[in-house]
Structures are given as structure tokens and as C-alpha cells.
Design an enzyme around this catalytic site. Structure first.
Site, PDB file in Angstrom:
ATOM      1  N   VAL A 139       0.837  -1.198   0.000  1.00 44.01           N
ATOM      2  CA  VAL A 139       0.000   0.000   0.000  1.00 44.01           C
ATOM      3  C   VAL A 139       0.876   1.254   0.000  1.00 44.01           C
ATOM      4  CG1 VAL A 139      -1.601   1.355   1.407  1.00 44.01           C
ATOM      5  CG2 VAL A 139      -2.021  -1.074   1.038  1.00 44.01           C
ATOM      6  N   GLU A 140       1.968   1.220   0.757  1.00 35.01           N
ATOM      7  CA  GLU A 140       2.816   2.412   0.881  1.00 35.01           C
ATOM      8  C   GLU A 140       3.580   2.720  -0.404  1.00 35.01           C
ATOM      9  OE1 GLU A 140       2.980   4.569   3.263  1.00 35.01           O
ATOM     10  OE2 GLU A 140       1.632   3.555   4.635  1.00 35.01           O
ATOM     11  N   THR A 141       4.265   1.732  -0.940  1.00 33.81           N
ATOM     12  CA  THR A 141       5.178   2.033  -2.054  1.00 33.81           C
ATOM     13  C   THR A 141       5.079   1.060  -3.224  1.00 33.81           C
ATOM     14  OG1 THR A 141       6.940   0.704  -1.042  1.00 33.81           O
ATOM     15  CG2 THR A 141       6.875   3.047  -0.478  1.00 33.81           C
ATOM     16  N   TYR A 327      -7.826   3.287   5.274  1.00 33.27           N
ATOM     17  CA  TYR A 327      -6.459   2.797   5.046  1.00 33.27           C
ATOM     18  C   TYR A 327      -6.262   1.458   5.739  1.00 33.27           C
ATOM     19  CZ  TYR A 327      -1.393   2.467   5.689  1.00 33.27           C
ATOM     20  OH  TYR A 327      -0.105   2.019   5.723  1.00 33.27           O
TER      21      TYR A 327
END
Lengths: 346, 198
Positions: A139-141, A327
Site C-alpha cells: 500500500v505504501e510504495t 487505510y
């Protein structure tokens, strides 16, 4: 930790190469005027910040002035940060599509396969399931593919001295950043990150890096930018430090008495209510957890109507990465999908 | 052999209707009741002119009603009160047998799916129904078995876990919303799907 969106504008307007020593105030003023904020919060000037750093952390004043002199004020960041607030966020099911898609699920399976050893060790060391670590990084990168292209120093300096609403927060992060680069022997000008200063594969803010990043492969360096093993260990340690409970549920579907929804939604965004207390408040939960289990009430908009959920401590831990119910749910569901797919392909 | 005897009996009864009828008939009947009945049907077409037949008919009925009850009295007692309710209990549910193994199971039909109100309800397996889960309810497949559900028209398929029992046989399978959506059923509900046990 802020999510990466990697929307670096091509037209990066920078006010640069102005000697900080002489024109600090001018920069500050112009920044404020450009962004036309209703300035109410006090922004500590760069000079004050520098003096503070020298006094408390023994930095060389002239080196620091020289360094911050090279930091560029990124107008594009301020533009992103000043997006209209208070606008109703897009419904959960639209948000979900960004992360719950074939690209991110399959990418997660591949990342897991490539880093199976480290993930297994992280699971054993910290008690955090491999799929959760993979999903966070996904999800982050997008598994380290989109880590942000801003210089961390630029991003933090921009926000610390030109973004009144959260200036205090970003000034502290800048302080942590300067300390961590000194501690780790890194070049403060070389590190890249998101527009908010989140760094590396797991998008750690400098303060989180200093507290939670680990050298998981034992090479003597905490390299969360390019070393998957260190990134995996660091994410797992972050979860463990925020009291992840191994083997406990994250979030469960629930029913609710229609007249009780409003009352339950008014509760705090924290798992501080026992199931007994929530049931008294109108929750119709059919799970097996003991009545004394602490939980929180979540609502999410789906294509066919609003659904209700009971979030437990582990759900709350995910929100420590990004304080958003959407999220945390996206990370959890992505983790489930990846684990499911990984189990099939193994 | 019987016929002449019968005629004589009839004649006797015909002439001695009101005089000795009761006593004489009682004596005769016990030995020859079946012949009596069989002959009764025969003479009717032969002698419709006799208007006195009805009284004659009214007599024999008395005989069989008194006689058969004695024989059947023992038999019907156990039959009547016990059997009918038993049948109802046995035949009402029509429960199809739960399969032992989902492997080898193949069936085609229509699918339905859970609504948002079912989210969070307890299923037959004890799991909570999750709208985004890949689960299904089926009438006979064993709980927690996995099946591949395929949209015949599009060829798209998903794997779901049977975690609930379907008591309504109007559809073959009841899918979670997300499984139905992935098969494209939310846009076109009445498409034939195939369920194949894994």
C-alpha cells in the site's frame, strides 16, 4: 506515516539558492504570501530552529546554516498539502479499488516469494504475520517501486517553515532527520522520500525511523531505502512496538441495531470499549470473542450500502501507520487477498 | 351349485319377510354371507320389477354391519391413530442428504447472493458472513468445502468456500456479494453458473 501518492508535479517551482543567512525572513514571508494561508499558528523561524539545534544537539551552526541553505522550498508540496479540507472523502468502495486490484495483489505474492526468508524470520521475531508486512509495503510504495522522489530535506524544510497547520510536527521531524543522518552517517541531501518526508520501502517518517527501524540483515546499517530485509524487519518492529497481538483478530463484520448507529459512531476512534459495552449500545455482534474484549465500531460504505465492523486492537495498530479507517481496512483486506493467493501458488 | 340354493333362500326370505325373517336369516347368514352379497348384485338387473327388493336389501346390510365389525375391530385400532401422524413427521422436511465430499460434484443452475443486511450474521459454519468474503451457501455440499463457481457465458470463475447452509431450493447456490460481483452477476443476475467441487 504518510501514504505515498507520488504526485510530484513536473513544474516544481522552487525558490532556491537564496542565502538563508541573510534572507531567511524574506523567504519565510514570501512563502507565506504565496500560499496565502490565514496564518494564525506561530512558525518558528529557521534562525531560531538552527540556534535550538546548536544548543540542544551540538550541531555546528555554520554547517547547519550551509545545509539548510541548500534546501529548496517546494511549492508543489504546499499545493498538495493545501488541498481543500473538509471535503467528504470518496466512499470506501472506491478507495478500496486503488489497493485491492490484481496488480497490487500479484505484486504482493511476488514480493513475498522473493523475501520469504526475511518475512518468515520477521513473523517469528515480532509475531506479525507476513501478509500484514507485505500489505503495508504494498500500500505504501507498491513493494518499493514508488518511494517518492523529493529530497527529504526539501520536503521537511518546506513544511516546517511554510505550512502553519502542522509546522510543529514537521519541524520536529526535520530535527529527527538531521539527527538520524548524523547518527547513521548519511548525507542529508541525498535521501529521497515522499512529499511529506516519509522515507524508503516502508515510508518511515524520521522520528519513526529513529525509534523503530532495525538492521534486520545484520550488516550494521539500517537501510530502509533499498534493503528489503531491513524494511521488512522495521515494519514488523513498528507493529510489535504498537502492541500487535499475534493470533488475535483484526476486524470482524457485525450487525447493529439501526437506531444505535449514530451513538456508536460517536465513540472514540480507539479500541477502548468492551464488547459488552458496545452490545449495550446496540451492537449485534455474533462473534466468539469474550465479552471483555476491547473493540471499536467502524462503518464503511460499500456498493450496496453501509456495512458495520468491529475493529480490535490489531486494527488500531494498522491505523498507527496511517490514521484512517479506510487505510487500515484496505491494508487488512489486501493482506488477506495476498495470503490467499500466496497459499495457492506456493 | 350355489345358485339354486340362493334362489331358494331368496324365495324363503321373500315370502317370510315380516314373519320369521329375523330368526331365520340370523341362522343362515353366518354360514353363507359372501354368497348372499354376490347374488344380491346379480338379481337386481334380473328383477327390477320387484318393488319389495328395498326391504330385502335393508335386511342384509344389517347382517354385514354386525358381522364385519367383529372381525375388523381388532385390526383397525392400531392402524388408525398411530400411522397418519408418523407419515407427516417422516415426509415433511424433504431434507437432501449432505454430501460427504465436494469432489466430483458438478451442477449448473442459477445463483443468488447475500444482501448488505446479512453482513455480520452468523452462518451455519459459525463464521460471520462477510460481504467481501469469498463464501457461499449450498444445500448439500459439506461446510468449509471449496468449490469453483463459473459463469458459463463469460467463462469467469471464482473459488468460494461453502460456509452456510441453503434451505431454499429456488437457486443452486447463494454467493457472497463480492463473489457474485466478480462473476458479473450484479449486472446480469440471471446467468447460468456452474458449481464444481474442488
Amino acid at each position: 506515516m504518510n501514504k505515498i501518492t507520488n504526485e510530484e508535479s513536473k513544474l516544481i517551482c522552487s525558490i532556491n539558492a537564496v542565502s538563508m543567512k541573510r534572507y531567511a525572513r524574506t523567504i519565510l514571508l514570501s512563502g507565506l504570501l504565496l500560499c496565502s494561508f490565514g496564518v494564525t499558528a506561530e512558525i518558528v523561524s529557521i534562525e531560531t530552529f538552527i540556534d535550538d539545534m546548536v544548543a540542544r544537539h551540538n550541531f555546528n551552526k555554520f554547517d547547519l546554516i550551509d545545509l539548510l541553505d541548500q534546501a529548496k522550498i517546494k511549492k508543489s508540496i504546499l499545493k498538495v498539502m493545501s488541498r481543500p479540507r473538509g471535503k467528504k472523502p470518496s466512499p470506501w468502495y472506491k478507495y478500496r479499488r486503488i489497493f485491492l486490484n490484481a496488480k497490487r495483489i500479484n505484486g504482493g505474492v511476488k514480493f513475498w516469494q522473493r523475501n520469504a526468508k526475511a518475512l518468515k524470520r520477521a513473523e517469528a521475531t515480532y509475531g506479525v504475520p507476513a501478509e500484514m508486512i507485505v500489505a503495508i509495503i504494498g500500500v505504501e510504495t507498491l513493494y518499493g517501486k514508488i518511494k517518492g522522489n523529493f529530497r527529504v530535506l526539501d520536503a521537511l524544510t518546506t513544511l516546517a517553515f511554510n505550512y502553519p497547520r502542522r509546522a510543529d510536527f514537521f519541524r520536529q521531524e526535520l530535527e529527527h532527520y538531521l539527527l538520524l543522518t548524523r547518527e547513521e552517517g548519511l548525507d542529508p541531501l541525498a535521501q529521497k522520500g515522499s512529499y511529506a518526508g516519509a522515507m524508503g520501502i516502508g515510508q518511515f517518517m524520521p522520528s519513526s525511523f529513529r525509534r523503530f527501524a532495525v538492521d534486520f540483515d545484520g550488516d550494521g546499517r539500517r537501510n530502509i531505502w533499498t534493503n528489503n530485509v531491513d524494511a521488512i524487519g522495521s515494519v514488523a518492529n513498528y507493529f510489535r512496538s504498537h502492541k500487535w497481538q499475534p493470533g488475535q483478530p483484526v476486524i470482524k463484520p457485525t450487525q447493529v441495531r439501526p437506531d444505535a448507529v449514530e451513538g456508536l459512531l460517536a465513540l472514540e476512534f480507539k479500541p477502548q470499549y468492551t464488547l459488552r459495552r458496545l452490545t449495550r449500545g446496540g451492537l449485534l455482534y455474533h462473534g466468539d470473542e469474550p465479552n471483555s474484549t476491547k473493540a471499536m465500531f467502524i462503518d464503511l460504505e460499500t456498493e450496496i450500502g453501509t456495512t458495520y465492523w468491529v475493529g480490535f486492537q490489531n486494527y488500531y495498530v494498522i491505523t498507527r501507520y496511517n490514521r484512517s479507517k479506510r487505510y487500515a481496512m484496505a491494508v487488512y483486506q489486501l493482506a488477506q487477498e495476498i495470503a490467499n493467493r500466496y497459499g495457492q501458488t506456493r | 351349485m350355489d345358485k339354486p340354493v340362493d334362489f331358494s333362500v331368496i324365495l324363503v326370505s321373500f315370502f317370510l319377510v315380516g314373519l320369521v325373517g329375523c330368526s331365520s336369516v340370523e341362522e343362515v347368514v353366518p354360514t353363507e354371507t359372501p354368497p348372499d352379497l354376490s347374488v344380491e348384485t346379480n338379481p337386481q338387473p334380473i328383477g327390477p320389477a320387484h318393488t319389495s327388493v328395498p326391504p330385502e336389501v335393508s335386511v342384509p346390510p344389517e347382517v354385514p354391519t354386525t358381522a364385519p365389525p367383529q372381525e375388523t375391530f381388532d385390526v383397525p385400532r392400531p392402524e388408525e391413530p398411530v400411522n397418519p401422524p408418523k407419515r407427516e413427521e417422516n415426509f415433511k422436511p424433504h431434507k437432501p442428504a449432505i454430501l460427504q465430499d465436494s469432489r466430483g460434484y458438478v451442477a449448473r443452475g442459477y445463483a443468488f447472493w447475500y444482501g448488505v443486511d446479512d453482513h455480520g450474521a452468523k452462518t451455519a459454519s459459525g463464521q460471520l458472513h462477510d460481504l467481501y468474503g469469498m463464501t457461499a451457501a449450498h444445500a448439500t455440499l459439506p461446510l468449509l468445502s471449496r468449490v469453483r463457481v463459473k459463469n458459463i457465458r463469460t467463462g469467469r470463475s471464482v473459488v468460494v468456500t461453502v460456509n452456510d447452509r441453503l434451505y431454499d431450493d429456488s437457486v443452486l447456490i447463494k454467493l457472497s456479494y463480492w463473489a457474485a460481483r466478480r462473476l458479473g452477476l450484479d449486472k446480469r443476475p440471471s446467468q447460468i453458473i456452474e458449481v464444481r467441487g474442488l
